[in-house]
Each structure stands twice: as C-alpha cells, then as structure tokens.
Design a protein around this motif. Sequence first.
Motif, PDB file in Angstrom:
ATOM      1  N   CYS A   1       3.769   3.820  -2.696  1.00  0.00           N
ATOM      2  CA  CYS A   1       2.569   3.038  -2.500  1.00  0.00           C
ATOM      3  C   CYS A   1       2.970   1.611  -2.842  1.00  0.00           C
ATOM      4  CB  CYS A   1       1.271   3.505  -3.067  1.00  0.00           C
ATOM      5  SG  CYS A   1      -0.109   2.635  -3.347  1.00  0.00           S
ATOM      6  N   PHE A   2       3.250   1.457  -4.165  1.00  0.00           N
ATOM      7  CA  PHE A   2       3.432   0.216  -4.606  1.00  0.00           C
ATOM      8  C   PHE A   2       4.855  -0.670  -4.066  1.00  0.00           C
ATOM      9  CE2 PHE A   2       1.727   1.672  -8.676  1.00  0.00           C
ATOM     10  CZ  PHE A   2       0.566   0.711  -8.594  1.00  0.00           C
ATOM     11  N   ILE A   3       5.845   0.093  -3.547  1.00  0.00           N
ATOM     12  CA  ILE A   3       6.881  -0.530  -2.867  1.00  0.00           C
ATOM     13  C   ILE A   3       6.413  -0.855  -1.273  1.00  0.00           C
ATOM     14  CG2 ILE A   3       8.926   0.269  -1.606  1.00  0.00           C
ATOM     15  CD1 ILE A   3       9.599   2.167  -3.823  1.00  0.00           C
ATOM     16  N   VAL A   4       5.426  -0.171  -0.809  1.00  0.00           N
ATOM     17  CA  VAL A   4       4.967  -0.614   0.500  1.00  0.00           C
ATOM     18  C   VAL A   4       4.162  -1.931   0.294  1.00  0.00           C
ATOM     19  CG1 VAL A   4       3.276   0.153   2.221  1.00  0.00           C
ATOM     20  CG2 VAL A   4       4.735   1.774   1.522  1.00  0.00           C
ATOM     21  N   ILE A   5       3.159  -1.959  -0.722  1.00  0.00           N
ATOM     22  CA  ILE A   5       2.348  -3.286  -0.963  1.00  0.00           C
ATOM     23  C   ILE A   5       3.329  -4.475  -1.141  1.00  0.00           C
ATOM     24  CG2 ILE A   5       0.816  -4.279  -2.345  1.00  0.00           C
ATOM     25  CD1 ILE A   5      -0.546  -1.481  -3.014  1.00  0.00           C
TER      26      ILE A   5
END
Length: 404
Positions: free
Chosen positions: A352-356
């Motif tokens: 999730c943090f990588i996508v953001i």
Amino acid sequence: MFPSWPMRFQQTPRGGSKSGGESTDSALSSKTEPPFEAESPISKKASCSDHQAFFDLQQLRQEMASDAPRTASTQNQSAAKSPQEKRKGAGSTSEKPLDAKTLRRLAQNREAARKSRLRKKAYVQQLESSRLKLTQLEQELQRARSQGLFVDCGGVGSNVSSAGAAMFDMEYARWLEEEQRLMGELRNGLQAPLSDSDMRVMVDGYLSHYDDIFRLKAVTAKSDVFHLINGMWTSQAERCFLWIGGFRPSDLITMLIQQLEPLAEQQIMGMYGLRHSSQQAEEALSQGLEQLQQSLVDTIAGGPVVDGVQQMVVAMGKLANLEGFVRQADNLRQQTLHQLCRLLTVRQAARCFIVIGEYYARLRALSSLWASRPRETLISDDNSCQTTTEMQIVQHSQNHFSSF
C-alpha cells in the motif's frame, strides 16, 4: 755499610700496621749504629707504602683470575633466559585476573565509546547534508530572483511568502528523500524472505514517517496557512488533485482497492466502509470551507466604506479559521492511513505504501516533463487548447439559448 730496610722488609709480615713497622724499625736501629744508619720517617713511610701497593696488586690479580670463570657462567645463565621469562618477570604485577565487575565495566566503556563515535559521525553527516541543502536552496532562490519570480516576502508573485514556508519546503524535500529510502527498504523486504515481525517494524517506520510530515504541516499552518492551501510546496500536477492542503483520502482508498487485489471479503468490506466515512468527513469539511469563504466575501463587500478598518479586523479573524480546516483535513488523512494498516496484513500494508509513493512520484515526474517541454510544443498546445476552449464555449452558448 749496607742499608737496613731490606732486612726490616723480610721481618715485617704482610698486612701489618704502620705503627708495628715503625716500632720494629726503632728497635733494630737502636742495636745498630744510630748516628750513621738512621732513616728519616718520610723514607720509611714511602718504602712501606710502595711494597704494600705491590702486594695488593698481586692479590687483586689472583682474585680476578679466580672470579673470571664464575662471572662468565653467570653471564651465560642470564643470557640463557627466554624472552617469555623476562616479560613474565617484568609484567607479573599486571597479569592479575580481573573480576567480572571490572570486565563488565570495561565492556560498557568500549560500547559507549563506539556509540559516541557513531553519533559524532552521524552528526557530521547531518551537518554536511544541511549545508548542501541550504546552499541548494540559496541557489534556487537566487535563480528565482533573476527570473523575476521572487519578490520580497509577502510581495505579489512571490513563491515563498515567509520564512516558515521556506523552512517547510526545505524540510519537505528532506522528507521526500527519506521516503525514497524507506520505499527501497520495503521493496527489498517484500522480495527477501523476512518474517512478519521484521516487516511490521518497517511498516511502522513508514507510518511514523507520514506522522512526521503531518506534524510539520501543523507547525507551518500557524505561520503561513496559505502556503499549504495553495499547494506551493507540491508539484504542478499534484496541485490538480489538492484538497485543503493535501490528498483526498477517499480517492486514495479507491486507487488502493484496485491496486491491492486480491483482498479478502472482510478486507474489501472494511475498505469500502472506510471510504464511505472518509467521503462524509470530506463533504463536511468542504461545506464548512465554502461557508467560510462566503462569510469572508460578505464581510469584505457587505459593509460601508467608512467601516473598512472594522471589516478588515473581522476578516482577519475569519481567515484564522483556515488553520483549523487544514489541521482537521490532515487529521483525517492521518487516521485513514492508520486505519488502512489495521485492515490490511503487514505485507499488504507494505505494498500500500509503495503504491502511494509511486503514484505521487509519477505526478512529480509528469510535472517535470510538462515544465521542460520544448517552447514550440508549448505554443502549439496553447493555441490548440484555446481553440478547443472557444469551441466548447460556443457550443455551450448555443445549447443555452436553444433551450429558451
């Protein structure tokens, strides 16, 4: 006729005292012819001392000859000693065994010295990084002044309106660099066979990284809230999606639902519920901001000219409420990120943090490409956009008048 001292020498024993020799000489001299053979005391003393020195020299040579083998054997024994025995004898007092308390204290001292060296090294690196950042910021400000984009603080057309805004921009640049480093660690953690506990530590560190930027924005909102609302600290493409100084949590959740598949049914329900609650909070804040803007317009334009000073005082009080809206919007964004980490597994939260991070990195890259496109393309695009806009206005006016 012959002198008498050779006869006295034979009768005098070796090592005798001078007084004994003198008494013997006096006795013999009394029996011989005293007027003619008598010797002076000085000659007697000189003759005795000479023969005594001769016998002493002989005795010394004999003693040296007898002691030579003994001295050689002693030197051989001392030379035969090993270097280990010499070192042992020299350091015998320092080779005492140390107790456990002393060893523990020595180990603690070594560890404290090692940590002190590491802290000093990190501090020096931080100072060097701060110096480079400050130099870069000064160069950018100088370039902006030369291009006419920067006026005095608070002037018309200035990019940085206060010292607090400039400090926020510098700290935000550092925050972006740290975000790139944390994203690299998350990618490596997903590829490597790490345990869930290790991944949880990395995810919590990334979440704490977002908490830092929210605290920094809360401080900046007190000094220059317009800098945050206008989005001057973001890229041009990011400003298209700006909502009260940041991203819309509901839009972020919609993007994550599509990128994090497959999700469990319970997780999907939780994500949709979180998006619905975020939309309700966003609508409430948007309505409140619209009411504040309308109230500000009524305050400035509604009263007579003579009450202009009082109008400005009231308007200043209403503008101060903007800080509260920015703080509430950031609080909603922060709570949304924390809720996402509770709904997702530790590896899903990492993705999730990588996508953001990748999403906003692409927006910044798009802004760079847009700003660096050739001038010929820029002119043709402006003409085409102007033609398209004029056609849309004409069609809209025709539809409007045809409805009557």
